[in-house]
Design an enzyme around this catalytic site. Structure first.
Site, PDB file in Angstrom:
ATOM      1  N   ASP B  11      62.274  56.328 -91.970  1.00 34.37           N
ATOM      2  CA  ASP B  11      62.706  55.955 -93.441  1.00 34.37           C
ATOM      3  C   ASP B  11      63.007  54.346 -93.650  1.00 34.37           C
ATOM      4  O   ASP B  11      63.571  53.976 -92.542  1.00 34.37           O
ATOM      5  CB  ASP B  11      64.228  56.924 -93.848  1.00 34.37           C
ATOM      6  CG  ASP B  11      63.993  57.501 -94.367  1.00 34.37           C
ATOM      7  OD1 ASP B  11      62.601  58.686 -94.246  1.00 34.37           O
ATOM      8  OD2 ASP B  11      65.011  58.937 -94.294  1.00 34.37           O
ATOM      9  N   ASP B 130      62.006  66.851-103.000  1.00 32.65           N
ATOM     10  CA  ASP B 130      63.417  67.394-102.802  1.00 32.65           C
ATOM     11  C   ASP B 130      63.935  68.515-103.827  1.00 32.65           C
ATOM     12  O   ASP B 130      63.811  68.041-104.802  1.00 32.65           O
ATOM     13  CB  ASP B 130      64.763  65.850-102.934  1.00 32.65           C
ATOM     14  CG  ASP B 130      64.021  64.584-101.991  1.00 32.65           C
ATOM     15  OD1 ASP B 130      63.164  65.133-100.977  1.00 32.65           O
ATOM     16  OD2 ASP B 130      63.795  63.418-102.261  1.00 32.65           O
TER      17      ASP B 130
END
Lengths: 193, 251
Positions: B11, B130
Site C-alpha cells: 500500500d 472491497d
C-alpha cells in the site's frame, strides 16, 4: 550489439527494455523499418487484443517487413501469436511464419491463464542452461497448438506450444522479461544466438 | 501445472509503503522499490501496489515509482488506486506496469472495464472489490472501504467478468487486518461462479490461513501485506508448507 524492440503501440514494452538493461544491454524502441532491418536482434512484443495489434502492424507496414527479416527475431506473448498462421482472437490472420493455429482455452480451465507454469520438452539453444520444468510467467487466453515447430510445451488443461521456432524466428508465449532470473537467462541466450 | 500465486501487497502513500489495519492507523513499512526487489528475491510471484491515498483524495499513483519498480524488478506487478480512464492506464503500462486494478471508478462507471479490456486486453485488467458481510449479504464498499454501495459482491464480480475483467481481487473488510484468516466461504463461491482467477485478500495471519484460502477458498492467488512486510511469514517457508500440503507453488 544492436537490439531493436519493435514499437508498434502494443503493450508493455518498457519492461523488455528494462530487462535488457539489467543484463547490461541498451535496447532501442523503434518502428522505423531501416532501423529494424539493421538490428542484430529483433524483439517483437505484444500485449493486448490480436486484431487491433495486427491493425497497428498494418498501419505501420511492419506486417510486410517482419517476415522478411533474416536476423534472430523473438516474438513474445501476443508477438508470438501474431507470427502464427491465424488466431481465433478477433478471427485474425497472422504473419504465417509458424504453421500453427492459435485457439482460445476451453472454459474447463480459468481463462486467462495467469501466473507461473512450467516449460518442458525444451528443444533449442534458446533454453541453454534452463532446466526442464523451469517456471515461467504467463498471462494469456489463447494458445498455439502443440506442433512440429514447438520448442517448449506447457500444460494448462492440455499440452500446448509455449515456445516455437522456425529458421531465424523464435516465439515464446511466456514473458521472459517477467520470469525472474531464469527468464533473464533466456533473453541472454537469445542474444547469443 | 499452473501454480498458486503469493502476492505481497504494498500500500503506497506519498511514495512510501504503508499498511492500514482495517484501513485505519497506518504504519510505515519502507521504500517500495527496495521492498519490491527484496520480494522478487524472496520468491514472491507477483506484486501489487495500491495507492491508498488515490481514491480518497483524488491523487494519482506516482508514475515515477512504477518506472523505478519496472526497472529493478523482474517479476510482474499490478498498480491500483485512482485509475479512472484509458489515459491513466496507458501511462501506467508505458511506465512498465503489467496490470492495473480498478475499484471505485469501475463501480461508478462499469463501462470503464469494457473500455480497458478492449483497448489493452483482459489480461491486464484486475477488478478489485472491497466487500463487507452484513448479516448474510456481502455488500460492496467504495472509497477505500468507507462507503457502502447497493451492489452485491457476487453479482458485481460476475458483471465485471462479463465486461472483460481478467481477474478479481477480493478483499473482505470483515477479515482485513484481523489476522484471523481469509473469507474462505465467499472466496469459494466466487471461484465457483466465475471463470477468471480470484485473488484472496484480507485476513492473512499465519501459514495455515494461506493453505485454507487455496484448499477451502479455491483461490488462485493470495495477497497479504503486514505479515510479509514485518517478516512474520517468510515467503520461502510459506511456499514449502504449501507444497507439503500438496498445493502447487513455484519454489
Amino acid at each position: 550489439m544492436k537490439i531493436v524492440i519493435i514499437d508498434y503501440g502494443a503493450g508493455n514494452i518498457k519492461s523488455i527494455q528494462f530487462a535488457f538493461k539489467r543484463l547490461g544491454y541498451d535496447a532501442i524502441l523503434s518502428n522505423n523499418p531501416e532501423e529494424i532491418k539493421a538490428a542484430d536482434k529483433v524483439i517483437f512484443p505484444g500485449v493486448g487484443e490480436a486484431s487491433s495489434a495486427m491493425q497497428m502492424l498494418k498501419e505501420s507496414t511492419l506486417d510486410a517487413l517482419i517476415p522478411t527479416l533474416t536476423q534472430p527475431v523473438l516474438g513474445i506473448c501476443l508477438g508470438m501469436q501474431l507470427l502464427c498462421k491465424a488466431t481465433e482472437e478477433g478471427n485474425t490472420t497472422g504473419l504465417g511464419i509458424f504453421d500453427v493455429q492459435v485457439k482460445r482455452f476451453e472454459n474447463t480451465v480459468k481463462v486467462p491463464q495467469m501466473g507461473w507454469n512450467t516449460i518442458s520438452d525444451l528443444k533449442s539453444d534458446l533454453f541453454k542452461g534452463i532446466k526442464n520444468q523451469e517456471f515461467m510467467y504467463l498471462v494469456h487466453s489463447y494458445y498455439a497448438e502443440n506442433c512440429n515447430e514447438a520448442i517448449a510445451t506447457t500444460n494448462y488443461g492440455l499440452a500446448y506450444a509455449s515456445a516455437l521456432q522456425k529458421d531465424n524466428f523464435y516465439g515464446v508465449q511466456f514473458h521472459p522479461e517477467k520470469s525472474s532470473i531464469a527468464g533473464e537467462e533466456i533473453l541472454k541466450n537469445f542474444l547469443n544466438l | 501445472m499452473l501454480t498458486k500465486r503469493i502476492i505481497p501487497c504494498l500500500d503506497i502513500k506519498d511514495g512510501r509503503t504503508v499498511k492500514g489495519i482495517n484501513f485505519k492507523g497506518l504504519r510505515d513499512a519502507g521504500d517500495p522499490v527496495e521492498l519490491a526487489k527484496q520480494y522478487a528475491l524472496k520468491g514472491a510471484d507477483e506484486l501489487v501496489f495500491l495507492d491508498i491515498s488515490a481514491t480518497l483524495e483524488g491523487r494519482k499513483t506516482m508514475l515515477d515509482m512504477v518506472l523505478k519498480v519496472a526497472e529493478h524488478v523482474n517479476i510482474p506487478f499490478t498498480v491500483g488506486g485512482g485509475i479512472s480512464s484509458i489515459a491513466d492506464v496507458d501511462a501506467l503500462l508505458k511506465c512498465g506496469a503489467d496490470k492495473v486494478s480498478v475499484n471505485s471508478s469501475a463501480i461508478k462507471r462499469p463501462e470503464l472495464i469494457n473500455e480497458l479490456a478492449n483497448k489493452f486486453g483482459s489480461q491486464c485488467v484486475t477488478v478489485a472489490i472491497d466487500a463487507k458481510q452484513i448479516n448474510e449479504d456481502w455488500i460492496v464498499h467504495v472509497a477505500g472501504g468507507s462507503i457502502p454501495t447497493k451492489l452485491d459482491l457476487f453479482s458485481w464480480a460476475k458483471e465485471a467478468e462479463k465486461r472483460g475483467a481478467g481477474e478479481i481481487l477480493f478483499t473482505s473488510m470483515n477479515n482485513d487486518g484481523t489476522k484471523d484468516g481469509f473469507a474462505n466461504d465467499a472466496l469459494a463461491k466466487l471461484s465457483r461462479e466465475l471463470n477468471i482467477p480470484i485473488i484472496a485478500s484480507g485476513g492473512a495471519g499465519n501459514i495455515q490461513h494461506f493453505v485454507d484460502a487455496f484448499q477451502k477458498g479455491n483461490a488462485d492467488a493470495a495477497l497479504a501485506a503486514s505479515v510479509f512486510h514485518f517478516a512474520e511469514i517468510e515467503i520461502k517457508d510459506l511456499k514449502q508448507d504449501l507444497k507439503a500440503n500438496k498445493i502447487a507453488v513455484r519454489l
